[in-house]
Write an enzyme that holds these catalytic residues in place. Structure first.
Site, PDB file in Angstrom:
ATOM      1  N   LYS A  84     -12.625   5.122  -1.477  1.00 58.67           N
ATOM      2  CA  LYS A  84     -11.324   4.964  -0.808  1.00 58.67           C
ATOM      3  C   LYS A  84     -10.242   5.596  -1.683  1.00 58.67           C
ATOM      4  O   LYS A  84     -10.230   5.375  -2.903  1.00 58.67           O
ATOM      5  CB  LYS A  84     -11.053   3.481  -0.568  1.00 58.67           C
ATOM      6  CG  LYS A  84      -9.780   3.189   0.220  1.00 58.67           C
ATOM      7  CD  LYS A  84      -9.660   1.696   0.529  1.00 58.67           C
ATOM      8  CE  LYS A  84      -8.405   1.379   1.352  1.00 58.67           C
ATOM      9  NZ  LYS A  84      -8.286  -0.053   1.694  1.00 58.67           N
ATOM     10  N   SER A 164      -7.198  -1.184   6.594  1.00 56.37           N
ATOM     11  CA  SER A 164      -6.854   0.117   6.090  1.00 56.37           C
ATOM     12  C   SER A 164      -8.047   0.956   5.641  1.00 56.37           C
ATOM     13  O   SER A 164      -7.910   2.176   5.532  1.00 56.37           O
ATOM     14  CB  SER A 164      -5.879  -0.036   4.907  1.00 56.37           C
ATOM     15  OG  SER A 164      -6.493  -0.670   3.803  1.00 56.37           O
ATOM     16  N   SER A 188      -8.622  -5.639   5.165  1.00 57.70           N
ATOM     17  CA  SER A 188      -8.892  -4.198   5.242  1.00 57.70           C
ATOM     18  C   SER A 188     -10.308  -3.759   4.952  1.00 57.70           C
ATOM     19  O   SER A 188     -10.625  -2.589   5.117  1.00 57.70           O
ATOM     20  CB  SER A 188      -7.963  -3.450   4.294  1.00 57.70           C
ATOM     21  OG  SER A 188      -6.739  -3.230   4.927  1.00 57.70           O
TER      22      SER A 188
HETATM   23  N1  GLN Z   1      -3.602  -5.054   8.082  1.00 61.15           N
HETATM   24  C1  GLN Z   1      -3.152  -5.755   6.932  1.00 61.15           C
HETATM   25  C2  GLN Z   1      -1.858  -5.177   6.444  1.00 61.15           C
HETATM   26  O1  GLN Z   1      -1.415  -4.271   7.031  1.00 61.15           O
HETATM   27  C3  GLN Z   1      -4.192  -5.770   5.855  1.00 61.15           C
HETATM   28  C4  GLN Z   1      -4.216  -4.528   5.065  1.00 61.15           C
HETATM   29  C5  GLN Z   1      -5.113  -4.621   3.898  1.00 61.15           C
HETATM   30  O2  GLN Z   1      -5.937  -5.549   3.798  1.00 61.15           O
HETATM   31  N2  GLN Z   1      -4.925  -3.707   2.970  1.00 61.15           N
HETATM   32  O3  GLN Z   1      -1.276  -5.626   5.498  1.00 61.15           O
END
Ligand code: GLN
Length: 498
Positions: A84, A164, A188
């Site tokens: 990632k 994400s 995410s």
């Molecule tokens: N969708 C969540 C956010 O936008 C989680 C994102 C994440 O876990 N990095 O914060």
């Protein structure tokens, strides 16, 4: 050898590692097969921000040489993975999918990626994600969204691979990588896994070092593994986890032998079903797969018990105060002075440079979070929002602690729906945030949690089940995941159109 490379890219972490060790194929052959898939899918799926085929080959050559020399091979030896693009990689651009960090080439390696290379893994490239890991659909990436390899039958509408870690989930589902790193702040790892029929685990907060991981919300951010089955996730997590003095929140504990202790036998275990996760408007199919999961848990020998997590309904609201608050502080470092982008208009002073750099370097979602975070931390509103949210966070942790007096793990759906179409929620931040309703509570409490694919909805899209465990009980989570996986028999994969 088209045939052998086709079958190689269907193999997972354990099969590749064991095949390389046994001499069935070389690590270089494996790297070449995945490199070819990465290149062939890039224009259609946009899963990678940068491909690094030469890195994958270099690592593979080292493994092949070590094997020829009769040296011991690491637990990920010969396995090429996706990284990632939130993990700093020495000499390879690290962007967090932002314009702000475009062109930033770290001179250091994150602890998690370094451990993976030391375990024998090689890097296929840096995976696309939501910008600074903020999002649930991958649409906030500066480099264009990732497109899911999954499609509804008879439709070519582009679907989200989740976010994400959507580059990670798409790459694994499309056979561009057998496994990938993810990070999970509020879901995410788990939500993208659920949307793509892949497996992802976020360990207990503090298990994996955050050193060298671009910070979003430091009290929540946690790295984890994503792959196509539970065993592969366990192998990879074992290689990633461990104490790191460079991260003050890293847990000074030995990494248990999760893989060796895997067992899908749940006899004597209690599985909790949180009543409050039955939210209004949830599709009947999500409910049905949850019921199916309950039946599988019983079949594996578990006793299933209803539990209550009464503060669940405040979790999203608390998360969307705490995460932006921490983000607004973490992202203050991007000012044009030290990292990445610098926008210095003619005749501008320091303040103008800050403003111009941040205006140009951050996308809309990132700016929204910085504004919300700055607001909830401001002198006049701190107590009304931030302090309240922290209190709610404590109550949520206490709910879990109480539930875990009665049960060993919790079983819930991972997300309230299957993957949605790109563009569907993009102008509606609230409905986007609602996606995280089942994943955010475990994040707030720092608990280990994973998503395993459980079945397909009527449209033929994957649905995932989430298992949440006690602090430090990754083993319990993995074992329950294995029990579900064995019964779900999920073998569906996206039909190749790219
Ligand atoms: N969708 C969540 C956010 O936008 C989680 C994102 C994440 O876990 N990095 O914060």
């Amino acid at each position: 050898m088209p045939n052998s490379s086709n079958s190689i890219t269907d193999l997972g972490v354990a099969a590749i590692r064991d095949g390389v060790a046994a001499g069935q194929f070389s690590a270089v052959e494996v790297a070449e097969a995945f490199n070819a898939n990465v290149a062939a899918a890039q224009s259609a799926l946009n899963a990678f921000i940068v491909a690094t085929p030469e890195k994958a080959i270099e690592a593979a050559k080292a493994v092949d040489a070590a094997r020829s020399a009769g040296q011991a091979l690491g637990p990920m030896a010969g396995v090429p993975i996706g990284m990632k693009d939130l993990f700093a990689t020495e000499g390879v651009q690290t962007t967090a999918a932002s314009h702000m960090l475009e062109g930033f080439v770290p001179r250091y390696e994150s602890t998690v990626s370094r451990k993976l290379w030391e375990a024998g893994a090689g890097m296929l490239g840096k995976l696309n994600l939501d910008q600074f890991a903020m999002g649930s659909s991958n649409e906030s990436s500066y480099f264009g969204n990732v497109i899911s390899p999954w499609q509804r039958p008879g439709s070519n509408a582009q679907l989200t691979p989740g976010g994400s870690s959507g580059g990670s989930s798409a790459a694994i589902a499309a056979r561009l990588a057998p496994a990938a790193t993810g990070t999970d702040t509020g879901g995410s790892i788990r939500q993208p896994a659920a949307y793509t029929g892949t497996v992802g685990i976020k360990p207990t907060y503090g298990r994996c070092s955050r050193w060298g991981v671009v910070a979003y919300a430091s009290s929540l951010d946690q790295a984890g593994s994503m792959a196509r089955d539970v065993t592969d996730c366990a192998i990879m997590l074992e290689a990633m986890a461990g104490f790191d003095p460079k991260d003050s929140t890293s847990l000074d504990l030995a990494v248990p032998a999760w893989t060796a202790s895997l067992s899908g036998d749940l006899r004597g275990k209690k599985v909790g079903i949180p009543l409050e996760y039955r939210v209004d408007g949830m599709p009947a199919e999500v409910d049905a797969i949850w019921e199916q999961g309950i039946a599988w848990a019983k079949d594996a020998g578990a006793e299933v018990v209803e539990v209550s997590l009464p503060h669940t309904r405040y979790a999203l609201a608390a998360y969307y105060i705490i995460a932006p608050a921490e983000a607004s502080s973490n992202l203050a470092r991007y000012d044009g002075v030290r990292y990445g982008l610098r926008d210095l208009p003619d005749g501008a002073g320091l303040q103008d440079m800050y403003a111009a750099t941040r205006a140009a370097g951050f996308g809309d979602e990132v700016k929204r979070r910085i504004l919300i975070g700055t607001y909830v931390l401001s002198a006049g509103f701190y107590d009304a929002y931030y302090t309240q949210a922290q209190k709610v966070r404590t109550l949520i942790s206490q709910d879990f602690a109480k539930a875990f007096e009665a049960v060993d793990v919790l079983l819930t759906p991972t997300a309230p729906s299957a993957a949605f179409a790109l563009g569907e929620n993009v102008d509606d931040p609230l409905s986007m945030y609602l996606n995280d309703v089942f994943t955010v509570p475990a994040s707030l409490a720092g608990l280990p949690a994973m998503s395993v694919p459980a079945g397909l909805d009527v449209q033929g899209l994957p649905l995932g089940l989430q298992i949440i465990g006690r602090p430090l009980d990754e083993q319990g989570v993995l074992n329950a995941g294995l029990a579900i996986e064995a019964r779900a028999g999920f073998t569906a994969k996206p039909e190749k159109w790219w």
